[in-house]
Design an enzyme around this catalytic site. Structure first.
Site, PDB file in Angstrom:
ATOM      1  N   ASP A   1     -42.449 -33.475  37.927  1.00 43.33           N
ATOM      2  CA  ASP A   1     -41.414 -34.503  37.906  1.00 43.33           C
ATOM      3  C   ASP A   1     -41.720 -35.707  38.795  1.00 43.33           C
ATOM      4  O   ASP A   1     -41.149 -35.824  39.882  1.00 43.33           O
ATOM      5  CB  ASP A   1     -40.075 -33.887  38.327  1.00 43.33           C
ATOM      6  CG  ASP A   1     -38.896 -34.785  37.988  1.00 43.33           C
ATOM      7  OD1 ASP A   1     -39.099 -35.759  37.243  1.00 43.33           O
ATOM      8  OD2 ASP A   1     -37.787 -34.505  38.458  1.00 43.33           O
TER       9      ASP A   1
ATOM     10  N   GLU B   1     -32.177 -29.367  31.388  1.00 41.92           N
ATOM     11  CA  GLU B   1     -31.221 -29.641  32.455  1.00 41.92           C
ATOM     12  C   GLU B   1     -29.786 -29.727  31.938  1.00 41.92           C
ATOM     13  O   GLU B   1     -29.049 -30.659  32.246  1.00 41.92           O
ATOM     14  CB  GLU B   1     -31.607 -30.933  33.200  1.00 41.92           C
ATOM     15  CG  GLU B   1     -32.967 -30.844  33.868  1.00 41.92           C
ATOM     16  CD  GLU B   1     -33.320 -32.042  34.746  1.00 41.92           C
ATOM     17  OE1 GLU B   1     -32.812 -33.141  34.477  1.00 41.92           O
ATOM     18  OE2 GLU B   1     -34.108 -31.865  35.685  1.00 41.92           O
TER      19      GLU B   1
ATOM     20  N   GLU C   1     -37.680 -42.674  42.497  1.00 42.32           N
ATOM     21  CA  GLU C   1     -36.859 -41.505  42.811  1.00 42.32           C
ATOM     22  C   GLU C   1     -37.478 -40.661  43.924  1.00 42.32           C
ATOM     23  O   GLU C   1     -36.773 -40.179  44.797  1.00 42.32           O
ATOM     24  CB  GLU C   1     -36.678 -40.666  41.542  1.00 42.32           C
ATOM     25  CG  GLU C   1     -35.961 -39.348  41.801  1.00 42.32           C
ATOM     26  CD  GLU C   1     -35.749 -38.515  40.545  1.00 42.32           C
ATOM     27  OE1 GLU C   1     -36.076 -38.990  39.441  1.00 42.32           O
ATOM     28  OE2 GLU C   1     -35.256 -37.383  40.686  1.00 42.32           O
TER      29      GLU C   1
ATOM     30  N   TRP D   1     -35.395 -25.738  41.687  1.00 43.93           N
ATOM     31  CA  TRP D   1     -35.028 -27.028  42.279  1.00 43.93           C
ATOM     32  C   TRP D   1     -35.176 -26.988  43.800  1.00 43.93           C
ATOM     33  O   TRP D   1     -34.739 -27.890  44.500  1.00 43.93           O
ATOM     34  CB  TRP D   1     -33.583 -27.404  41.890  1.00 43.93           C
ATOM     35  CG  TRP D   1     -33.439 -27.857  40.458  1.00 43.93           C
ATOM     36  CD1 TRP D   1     -34.462 -28.138  39.602  1.00 43.93           C
ATOM     37  CD2 TRP D   1     -32.238 -28.084  39.730  1.00 43.93           C
ATOM     38  NE1 TRP D   1     -33.972 -28.512  38.374  1.00 43.93           N
ATOM     39  CE2 TRP D   1     -32.591 -28.495  38.415  1.00 43.93           C
ATOM     40  CE3 TRP D   1     -30.880 -27.986  40.039  1.00 43.93           C
ATOM     41  CZ2 TRP D   1     -31.659 -28.801  37.427  1.00 43.93           C
ATOM     42  CZ3 TRP D   1     -29.941 -28.292  39.051  1.00 43.93           C
ATOM     43  CH2 TRP D   1     -30.330 -28.699  37.757  1.00 43.93           C
TER      44      TRP D   1
HETATM   45  C1  BDP Z   1     -35.424 -35.961  37.091  1.00 46.95           C
HETATM   46  C2  BDP Z   1     -34.210 -36.604  37.674  1.00 46.95           C
HETATM   47  C3  BDP Z   1     -32.998 -36.473  36.816  1.00 46.95           C
HETATM   48  C4  BDP Z   1     -33.337 -36.893  35.399  1.00 46.95           C
HETATM   49  C5  BDP Z   1     -34.481 -36.061  34.886  1.00 46.95           C
HETATM   50  C6  BDP Z   1     -34.988 -36.500  33.519  1.00 46.95           C
HETATM   51  O1  BDP Z   1     -33.972 -36.028  38.935  1.00 46.95           O
HETATM   52  O2  BDP Z   1     -32.001 -37.268  37.372  1.00 46.95           O
HETATM   53  O3  BDP Z   1     -32.251 -36.764  34.558  1.00 46.95           O
HETATM   54  O4  BDP Z   1     -35.577 -36.199  35.747  1.00 46.95           O
HETATM   55  O5  BDP Z   1     -36.052 -37.113  33.478  1.00 46.95           O
HETATM   56  O6  BDP Z   1     -36.496 -36.619  37.674  1.00 46.95           O
HETATM   57  O7  BDP Z   1     -34.385 -36.208  32.514  1.00 46.95           O
END
Ligand code: BDP
Length: 686
Positions: free
Chosen positions: A343, A270, A371, A522
């Site tokens: 996730d 990311e 989240e 996404w």
């Molecule tokens: C996702 C989140 C993001 C985090 C990422 C992570 O949306 O904000 O930075 O995981 O775990 O769930 O690095």
């Protein structure tokens, strides 16, 4: 006159009942005590002083003598393990090989009392399943929190190290009381500034407060720090200058914090930099940091949450990245793997990496902060989710190779065993934004200590300590907690649907979500793949073949539409709308009934709660009541959005025995909000 006295007495009584405002700030540590314990110890130290203080000030009931003793004789229970023997009416002895073990033993004893589960004779022997039980804070240095729903960060960076909030100690104490022994202070999307001398002095101040509670500090580090902070031309892990920079940094940290735990790293994920920027591997990067920490016994937790917007199924990528590197990591590196392959969804199969790395240490990462589970608005008790993954059989070494046994050292002796949970704390008075959310912090700690505890046991303990021991409250409230996760799955993403949330905020439904030019992986449509034929992500051999990453027989089971567990059907298969399920319903009907069931379960939570008003304080009752209203409203929103949208593909009627949608899809498509709007209940669904 008499009446006046009566009124006065009444006023006094009301006052007395409200000595402690029930604002949740005391979490599950609410014993009011008459302090009748005489405590003796065979050693003095700051940790033991905390244990003594807790026993002296929290013990309730009959006067008792409590002996606590460090003794090497019981090394077999490991460093943090303890024995508790004796008669709680007269003399109780806690022994451990370490001071920390005594502290955990003290909290155990007090928990027995606070939950009214004290036996007549004590013969307790305990040791934790995981050596490192760690919270991960996604807290930024400006005190915002990534995916945080309970206010600003607890860490008042601007005031540290001179001004120390009393909450730091309370935080350490809460963690110690459930066995959590490590905390990563900052976001995995790490600001390199945390490694400056100025900030390390602040980190040290926190570490000093946490130490007597056995809580070690760790930091997330930005892989590019040697460049961005150190001024070097690059961050290549094989560059001698880079290596030296990290060696020096480790030395600087340990000079300030001798028991510093180590680093957590999100690299090449990311947008974060990493060793691959220099043509190196994750192993090269992790080992370079591990070598810097090795002389001080520090560890590196290297995250496997790595994926790129390629044609490859996102769910397969972590496995593909890490399996070829198996065996190449140092023995003070542990790969930190999210529970599922995508996730933190309300339900995911376990990540196929568990067990697949056979010569590399693995740890699990859960998300305590909600989240994808309704933020701090929805009551969702996560122990069942945590346990579902921990108890999943990977078959990596034959039947019985559960994720728990793979990661806790039972099946594969490991130098480091660990478990992490992304924290749900913030500076709100009740710590977690919802009066039931601390249950998830609590459950994480208790399961990190012993993953064999049941969700029910943990809920029972937490409720008794947090609210009341009155069974008329406990039983229904426990039932609410135990059904809540499945309720959430039903109203958000039944049958294995996943990631159909509103973009960015990850709150509320947006199954239609498609943003031209944005990252495909996404977008909701990437995950549900609805069309006129059916819905779901084909990960079988005819699709992305992610099923092949699982050990037999799971690869076959998951890959076979007839045998795949139905609660993960649409995770692994693209299924025709008219496909018949075990219930006899078609997929379309089953989806409709699941959403309806989810809404009904949310309504049931409300109904049950409203009956409980008489047993607890008005403050917490009212706050939970209004959150449950939001939860039900949101459940209807989810149901209507998903059914109306998927109906445009299925072209089938919503079964007539379920409640009709009360929204119009066009209106739902217009709903716009930020995370802040959600937390202020300031989003409007027409
Ligand atoms: C996702 C989140 C993001 C985090 C990422 C992570 O949306 O904000 O930075 O995981 O775990 O769930 O690095």
């Amino acid at each position: 006159m008499k009446r006046q006295i009566q009124l006065l007495t009444l006023a006094f009584l009301t006052l007395a009942l409200h000595v402690h405002a029930e604002d949740g700030s005391r979490l599950w540590l609410r014993s009011d005590t008459t302090a009748q314990a005489t405590v003796t110890a065979n050693k003095q130290s700051p940790v033991i002083a905390v244990a003594i203080h807790e026993l002296q000030t929290q013990w309730q009931g009959a006067p008792v003598r409590l002996n606590i003793a460090v003794t090497k004789a019981i090394k077999s229970l490991g460093n943090d393990g303890y024995l508790i023997d004796g008669n709680p009416q007269t003399v109780v002895t806690i022994t451990s090989a370490s001071e920390q073990g005594l502290l955990y033993g003290a909290y155990h004893l007090l928990r027995l009392q606070a939950t009214q589960k004290m036996p007549a004779v004590l013969t307790v022997a305990e040791s934790p399943k995981y050596e490192r039980r760690i919270l991960n804070h996604w807290d930024n240095m400006d005190r915002s929190i990534e995916r945080g729903y309970a206010g600003r960060s607890l860490w008042e960076w601007e005031k540290l190290p001179d001004t120390l909030s009393p909450r730091y100690k309370e935080y350490a104490r809460a963690n110690a009381s459930i066995g959590i022994n490590g905390t990563v202070l900052n976001n995995v999307n790490a600001n390199p500034q945390i490694l400056t001398a100025e900030y390390l002095a602040k980190v040290k101040a926190l570490a000093d407060i946490f130490r007597p509670y056995g809580l070690k500090v760790y930091l997330s580090v930005n892989f590019a720090a040697s460049k961005t902070l150190g001024g070097l031309p690059d961050a290549d892990p094989l560059n001698k200058e880079v290596i030296q920079w990290w060696n020096n940094k480790a030395k600087e940290i340990y000079a300030l914090i001798p028991d510093f735990g180590g680093f957590l790293v999100k690299a090449n994920s990311e947008g974060q930099s990493g060793p691959q920027d220099y043509g190196r591997t994750h192993a090269d990067g992790a080992n370079m940091l591990a070598d810097a920490l090795k002389p001080y016994k520090g560890i590196v937790m290297w995250r496997a949450f790595v994926y790129n917007p390629t044609k490859e199924d996102r769910a397969k990528q972590a496995y593909q990245e890490f399996v070829p590197l198996d065996g190449q990591f140092r023995d003070n590196v542990i790969i930190q793997i999210k529970n599922g392959p995508v996730d933190f969804q309300p339900r995911e199969p376990f990540s196929p990496l568990f067990g697949a790395l056979q010569r590399t240490q693995e740890m699990i990462e859960f998300q305590i902060t909600q989240e994808y589970l309704g933020f701090s608005n929805h009551l969702v008790y996560l122990a069942p989710l945590f346990k579902e993954t921990l108890d999943s059989d990977t078959y990596a070494g034959g039947q019985g190779s559960t994720v728990a046994k793979i990661t806790d050292g039972t099946l594969r002796p490991a130098k480091v065993t660990a478990i992490a949970g992304v924290a749900n704390t913030g500076d709100s008075a009740n710590w977690c934004g919802h009066y039931f959310a601390p249950a998830n912090w609590y459950a994480f700690g208790r399961l990190a200590w012993n993953h064999e505890l049941t969700s029910e046991q943990i809920a029972d303990e937490w409720l008794r300590m947090t609210f009341t021991a009155d069974e008329r409250f406990i039983n229904p409230a426990k039932e609410m907690m135990l059904v809540s996760r499945e309720a959430c799955v039903d109203y958000m993403m039944p049958l294995g649907l996943h990631h159909i949330f509103s973009f960015n905020a990850h709150y509320g439904p947006q199954p239609w979500g498609y943003f031209p030019g944005g990252r495909q992986d996404w977008m909701p449509v990437y995950y549900h793949k609805a069309d006129s034929l059916g819905v779901g992500f084909d990960r079988s051999a005819t699709g992305s073949n992610a099923v092949s990453q699982y050990f037999p027989p799971l690869n076959d089971i998951y890959g076979d539409i007839a045998r795949c567990p139905e609660n993960m059907l649409l995770w692994f298969h693209h299924v025709s709308w008219t496909h018949k399920l075990k219930s006899g319903n078609t997929l379309w009907e089953e989806l409709c009934y699941a959403y309806e069931r989810g809404v009904n379960k949310a309504r049931d939570l409300q109904k049950t709660w409203d009956r409980l008003e008489q047993y607890i304080d008005g403050e917490r009752f009212a706050a939970v009541q209004s959150k449950l209203q939001i939860q039900t409203k949101d459940a209807v929103w989810w149901k209507d959005a998903c059914l109306l949208y998927f109906q445009t593909f299925s072209k089938l009627p919503i079964p007539y025995d379920i409640e009709r949608p009360i929204h119009k899809m066009d209106d739902l498509k217009m709903v716009r909000f930020t995370q802040d709007d959600v937390l202020k209940n300031n989003y409007c669904i027409k």
